[in-house]
Design an enzyme around this catalytic site. Structure first.
Site, PDB file in Angstrom:
ATOM      1  CE  LYS A 110      -8.835  -4.493   6.385  1.00 57.11           C
ATOM      2  NZ  LYS A 110      -8.232  -5.670   7.394  1.00 57.11           N
TER       3      LYS A 110
HETATM    4  C1  LIG Z   1      -9.461  -6.299   8.109  1.00 56.64           C
HETATM    5  C2  LIG Z   1      -9.055  -7.413   8.754  1.00 56.64           C
HETATM    6  C3  LIG Z   1      -9.961  -8.725   9.142  1.00 56.64           C
HETATM    7  C4  LIG Z   1     -11.329  -8.157   9.076  1.00 56.64           C
HETATM    8  O1  LIG Z   1     -11.905  -8.062   8.111  1.00 56.64           O
HETATM    9  P1  LIG Z   1     -13.501  -7.546   7.651  1.00 56.64           P
HETATM   10  O2  LIG Z   1     -13.586  -7.576   6.407  1.00 56.64           O
HETATM   11  O3  LIG Z   1     -13.136  -6.151   8.375  1.00 56.64           O
HETATM   12  O4  LIG Z   1     -14.351  -8.438   8.552  1.00 56.64           O
HETATM   13  C5  LIG Z   1      -9.558  -9.924   9.459  1.00 56.64           C
HETATM   14  N1  LIG Z   1      -8.032 -10.306   9.581  1.00 56.64           N
HETATM   15  C6  LIG Z   1      -7.101  -9.411   9.205  1.00 56.64           C
HETATM   16  C7  LIG Z   1      -5.655  -9.627   8.895  1.00 56.64           C
HETATM   17  C8  LIG Z   1      -7.668  -8.093   8.460  1.00 56.64           C
HETATM   18  O5  LIG Z   1      -6.680  -7.088   8.175  1.00 56.64           O
END
Ligand SMILES: *Cc1c(COP(=O)(O)O)cnc(C)c1O
Length: 452
Positions: A110
């Site tokens: 993120k």
């Molecule tokens: C947010 C997150 C996901 C999921 O990602 P999306 O974009 O919501 O599909 C997967 N793994 C981690 C570690 C995350 O923080």
């Protein structure tokens, strides 16, 4: 380039406006008015650094930001990563690669989106002269990444609500062991749902919202999706040339934001074999890609908590594009989904290119052990979900969405080695700075007002 809403009832907006608004006024999500064709350009980007590539890509979208400014904004956004390649591609075998997306400040993918979004917010504040207050609720990762993205940004305060005692100790430290004055982690007595409900009430008060220039952090901002397209192209260009078109990206998925970005890059001319949506036991998306059934289930806590979701909000963008940009039909489907909690689509031409798998907690644990034994590679529980049925793929690129040290207990149980990371170790000796508020509208508003 302008951006339109998936529900078709919002006028086209320039990039900066769409980023500022977040959700379109008709409750749809912003998408590019037309997909640029980058198929000729992408090969010429080979050898660029990550920020250079990001700039070349965003030039096509952020057409209202002057080139020099865009360039320095992107450089700044990616200046806090701890790997010179930002999103390195690690080879496990001739046909299996891992792209590590955990080298940002909070050690999860993120950061790619939120570090950039923070810089875009800062630019907007500088231009308008109006400070903003960002409010969000988190059950873990997003809060830490959002706080880090906005840390120390001039004219921006960030307030993140989280349930006291219900996020992991490390996640809490990532949100609270910070020295900047513009960060306010608000712990509440109650559950994540209580936090969400209170947040909704605060946003519901339009007068208050305008008075303090309230803004939301959420996973649907256009800039987040576009920022994520970049690392797919980066990985694509790092693959041996003869593997690129045979590659399938395998993406641990919750809200569908990550894999959507890759799929969009492919629609812009990054030619690959396909995408694989890897879910945990919260498998609404697996059920959809497997059987065309998109219906709500109950959220079950899992070893991969950032994928514990019920509604995949970014799915609406995928639906819109799959329906050939038909906003009216998208609107109808989303409205009926809101009413009934499900919809079925027969015959939508999607299934070959986008496939899916599902993994429960037991398999996640087993997979972490196996991947460690077979390749000497430590996968976090989210990443582990991607390591399923890979022998069916000619070449697989599994996206690693979090550093294993964020989930030390599960990983240590499976590998016998406790994963660590210096930035997390450093947090352990820092002081926690958090604020207790009651999970109701009046208390939260009073707190925000007191910080103006
Ligand atoms: C947010 C997150 C996901 C999921 O990602 P999306 O974009 O919501 O599909 C997967 N793994 C981690 C570690 C995350 O923080």
């Amino acid at each position: 380039m302008k951006f339109v809403s998936t529900r078709g009832q919002t006028k086209p907006h320039l990039f900066s406006e769409a980023v500022k608004i977040g959700l379109a006024p008709d409750k749809g999500l912003f998408v590019p008015e037309s997909m640029p064709d980058l198929s000729q350009e992408i090969p010429t980007w080979e050898g660029l650094s990550y920020p250079e590539l990001c700039y070349e890509f965003f030039k096509h979208f952020a057409t209202d930001i002057p080139a020099d400014e865009l360039k320095s904004l992107v450089e700044k956004a990616y200046s806090r990563f701890d790997h010179k390649e930002h999103a390195p591609l690690v080879k496990l075998s001739d046909k299996l690669y891992v792209q590590e997306l955990f080298h940002g400040p909070t050690l999860a993918f993120k950061d790619f989106a939120l570090q950039l979004l923070g810089c875009l917010y800062e630019r907007q504040v500088a231009m308008s002269g109006e400070s903003i207050n960002v409010l969000g609720a988190t059950s873990g990762d997003t809060g830490a990444a959002a706080i880090s993205g906005l840390l120390g940004k001039k004219g921006v305060n960030i307030f993140i609500l989280y349930p006291d005692g219900r996020v992991s100790p490390l996640q809490e430290r990532q949100m609270t062991c910070l020295e900047e004055e513009n960060v306010f982690p608000l712990c509440i007595k109650g559950s994540f749902d209580d936090a969400q409900a209170a947040l909704k009430d605060v946003f519901g008060d339009k007068e208050f919202s305008q008075e303090v220039h309230l803004s939301a952090v959420n996973s649907i901002n256009l800039a987040r999706i576009l920022a994520q397209c970049v690392y797919y192209i980066y990985a694509y260009l790092k693959l041996p040339a003869d593997r690129r078109e045979r590659a399938t990206f395998v993406v641990p998925t919750g809200n569908f934001g990550n894999v959507l970005a890759g799929w969009m890059a492919s629609r812009m001319g990054m030619i690959v074999d396909g995408f694989r949506v890897a879910t945990n036991q919260n498998d609404i998306l697996h059920r959809f890609f497997d059987a065309g059934d998109y219906s709500l289930g109950e959220v079950l806590p899992s070893h991969a908590p950032s994928m514990d979701i019920q509604v995949a909000s970014n799915f609406e963008r995928f639906l819109y594009f799959s329906l050939g940009g038909n906003a009216e039909m998208t609107r109808e489907i989303m409205e009926s989904f809101k009413k009934d909690g499900s919809f079925q689509v027969g015959g939508m031409a999607i299934t070959e290119f986008m496939t899916s798998t599902r993994m429960d907690d037991e398999e996640i644990a087993k997979t972490i052990s196996e991947v460690y034994r077979e390749y000497g590679y430590t996968a976090d529980p989210h990443t582990a979900c991607g390591f399923k049925d890979l022998d069916k793929l000619e070449t697989a690129v599994v996206l690693s969405t979090a550093h294993p040290a964020k989930f030390p207990d599960v990983v240590a149980n499976c590998t016998g080695v406790e994963p660590t990371h210096p930035s997390l170790e450093a947090l352990k000796s820092k002081e926690i700075r958090k604020f207790s508020v009651d999970p109701d509208e009046a208390s939260i508003k009073a707190f925000i007002r007191s910080k103006q």
